[in-house]
Structure formats: structure tokens, C-alpha cells
Design an enzyme around this catalytic site. Structure first.
Site, PDB file in Angstrom:
ATOM      1  N   ASP A  40      20.822  11.668  24.019  1.00 18.19           N
ATOM      2  CA  ASP A  40      21.583  10.449  24.356  1.00 18.19           C
ATOM      3  C   ASP A  40      22.610  10.016  23.320  1.00 18.19           C
ATOM      4  OD1 ASP A  40      20.257  10.330  26.730  1.00 18.19           O
ATOM      5  OD2 ASP A  40      19.107   8.532  26.284  1.00 18.19           O
ATOM      6  N   LYS A 149      19.802  13.897  32.196  1.00  9.89           N
ATOM      7  CA  LYS A 149      18.528  13.261  32.550  1.00  9.89           C
ATOM      8  C   LYS A 149      18.792  11.942  33.261  1.00  9.89           C
ATOM      9  CE  LYS A 149      17.606  10.839  28.142  1.00  9.89           C
ATOM     10  NZ  LYS A 149      17.483   9.457  28.631  1.00  9.89           N
ATOM     11  N   CYS A 182      14.241   6.617  24.307  1.00 10.47           N
ATOM     12  CA  CYS A 182      14.429   7.917  24.951  1.00 10.47           C
ATOM     13  C   CYS A 182      14.006   9.087  24.072  1.00 10.47           C
ATOM     14  CB  CYS A 182      15.878   8.074  25.391  1.00 10.47           C
ATOM     15  SG  CYS A 182      16.331   6.965  26.750  1.00 10.47           S
TER      16      CYS A 182
END
Length: 239
Positions: A40, A149, A182
Site C-alpha cells: 500500500d 488487493k 494492512c
């Protein structure tokens, strides 16, 4: 492979052990069975014009590990360690997102949530958009792999596990944001799937309070795997 025969043998990987200082104990890693999973590190989470910043979040903590990761990856790539970029990139129609996930990111139904437009014209966390793209400081190499994702973890409903198993790796070095969200969710799922997991502390960052990072490091060391730093990794590569 030919018309009459197929060879299903995998290449034999020569072990390449390195010693790395870590917590709670020193590690021996096999570089031939290790990959970096970077989570991310994208504009919506780290850039001052991205989604989080647009809703008032101080993204300096998320942007913090970018320079250290950019400096560390060349040595890991040179050592033959694959790099897998895992970024949040939703379908434009959001058809695979259940109401509970959409609610978390737009709890009052009137804020800027997943898929909504931003002032610059991009859409929040939408696959293929500037929002879901990696920050400019992190440029993938041709041999790197990228996986989109749709949840906190990079494993559910994605090909991440298949990609890693086809790489024939079983040890994962974790970098990215947010450390306590995450990154931790993906690391936890990896551990539960049988991977050995190592969180690289200075290659991870978060917008959460400091106690969230402290709790994450404690839990990783206590329940899931190990933590180390980029300096210790590089020292292991070049003893």
C-alpha cells in the site's frame, strides 16, 4: 515443453543463507526462498494530494518509510530477492466490496469513500488510477510483481498466495503502510498460511498513534514471527 512431452520439474534453488540480527532472536534467512512484500505504498495513502490527506489525515507517518525502502531495494534485488508490490486497487464498479467494507471507509454515507472522486479527478483506491498507483519515489523494476488487493489483507480474493508459491518462497520481508492495519493483516494471513514472516520496522509506517506501532511490533514478535531493520538486512547481505 513440446508437442509430446512436458517437463514439470521446478528449478533446484541453491540455498543462500545469510545471518540477520532480529527480534526476538537472530535469524538465518535463505535468500533463495525469500521475497519482499511491500504493502500500500500508494498515492491515496502517502501523497499530500491523496485520499487520506484530503480527509484531514496527517500522512507524514505513511510517507516516512518511502526513502528507506527506495534505498534498500536495490541491494535486495541485486541479491536475487523478488519484490512484490501489493496495492489497494478496487474495481471501478466496487461490485466485489461488501457493505461492511464500504461502510468502514465512509461511515456516515456522506463522506469521501472508496471509489468516490477526489478534487484532482482520480477516484479513491480505484485500480488503474493515480490514487491506486505507487508514489513516484518507488519505481518498480521489470522483474517486480504487482498484486491488487481489496481488503486490509493482501491475501483474500487475490492471486498473492499463488504468486508467492510460484516464486517458491517461504520467507516474507514486510514493508509498507499502515504498519498496524494492512501490513499487519497481510502478515498475519501469511503466517497463518505457513509463511515465515519478518516485519522490517523502518520500512513500515503508519498514520496511527505510536502505541499502535508498539502493539504491532509486540504481537509480531510474540505471535507471528520476527522484526528487524533495513540496516540489519543490509549488514546480513554484506557482512
Amino acid at each position: 515443453m513440446s508437442r509430446d512431452a512436458v517437463d514439470l520439474r521446478r528449478p533446484v534453488l541453491e540455498p543462500r543463507p545469510v545471518e540477520v540480527a532480529a527480534l526476538p532472536q537472530q535469524l538465518t534467512l535463505d535468500l533463495s526462498r525469500t521475497a519482499v512484500v511491500a504493502v500500500d505504498l500508494q498515492n491515496d495513502f502517502c501523497h499530500p494530494d491523496g485520499w487520506l490527506a484530503s480527509i484531514g489525515v496527517d500522512v507524514s507517518g505513511a510517507a516516512g518509510p518511502i526513502g528507506a525502502l527506495a534505498a534498500t531495494l536495490p541491494a535486495l534485488r541485486a541479491a536475487g530477492v523478488p519484490v512484490v508490490w501489493v496495492t489497494w486497487g478496487n474495481r471501478p464498479d466496487r461490485a466485489n466490496l461488501p457493505p461492511g467494507v464500504r461502510h468502514v471507509y465512509d461511515p456516515d454515507g456522506a463522506s469521501t469513500g472508496i471509489g468516490d472522486p477526489l478534487p484532482g479527478g482520480s477516484h479513491v483506491l480505484e485500480l488503474g488510477s493515480w490514487s491506486a498507483g505507487l508514489v513516484d519515489e518507488l519505481v518498480p523494476e521489470p522483474a517486480d510483481l504487482q498484486v491488487a488487493k481489496y481488503r486490509m489483507s493482501g491475501f483474500p480474493d487475490t492471486p498473492l498466495d499463488s504468486v508467492l508459491r510460484n516464486l517458491r518462497v517461504d520467507t516474507l520481508l514486510f514493508a509498507g503502510v499502515n504498519t498496524d492495519q494492512c501490513v499487519l493483516a497481510t502478515l498475519t494471513d501469511a503466517a497463518n498460511l505457513g509463511y515465515d514472516v519478518v516485519l522490517v520496522e523502518d520500512l513500515c509506517g503508519t498514520t496511527s498513534p505510536d502505541f499502535c506501532t508498539a502493539a504491532t511490533l509486540y504481537n509480531v514478535r510474540q505471535c507471528f514471527g520476527f522484526t528487524t531493520t533495513s540496516a540489519e538486512l543490509l549488514a546480513g547481505l554484506h557482512p
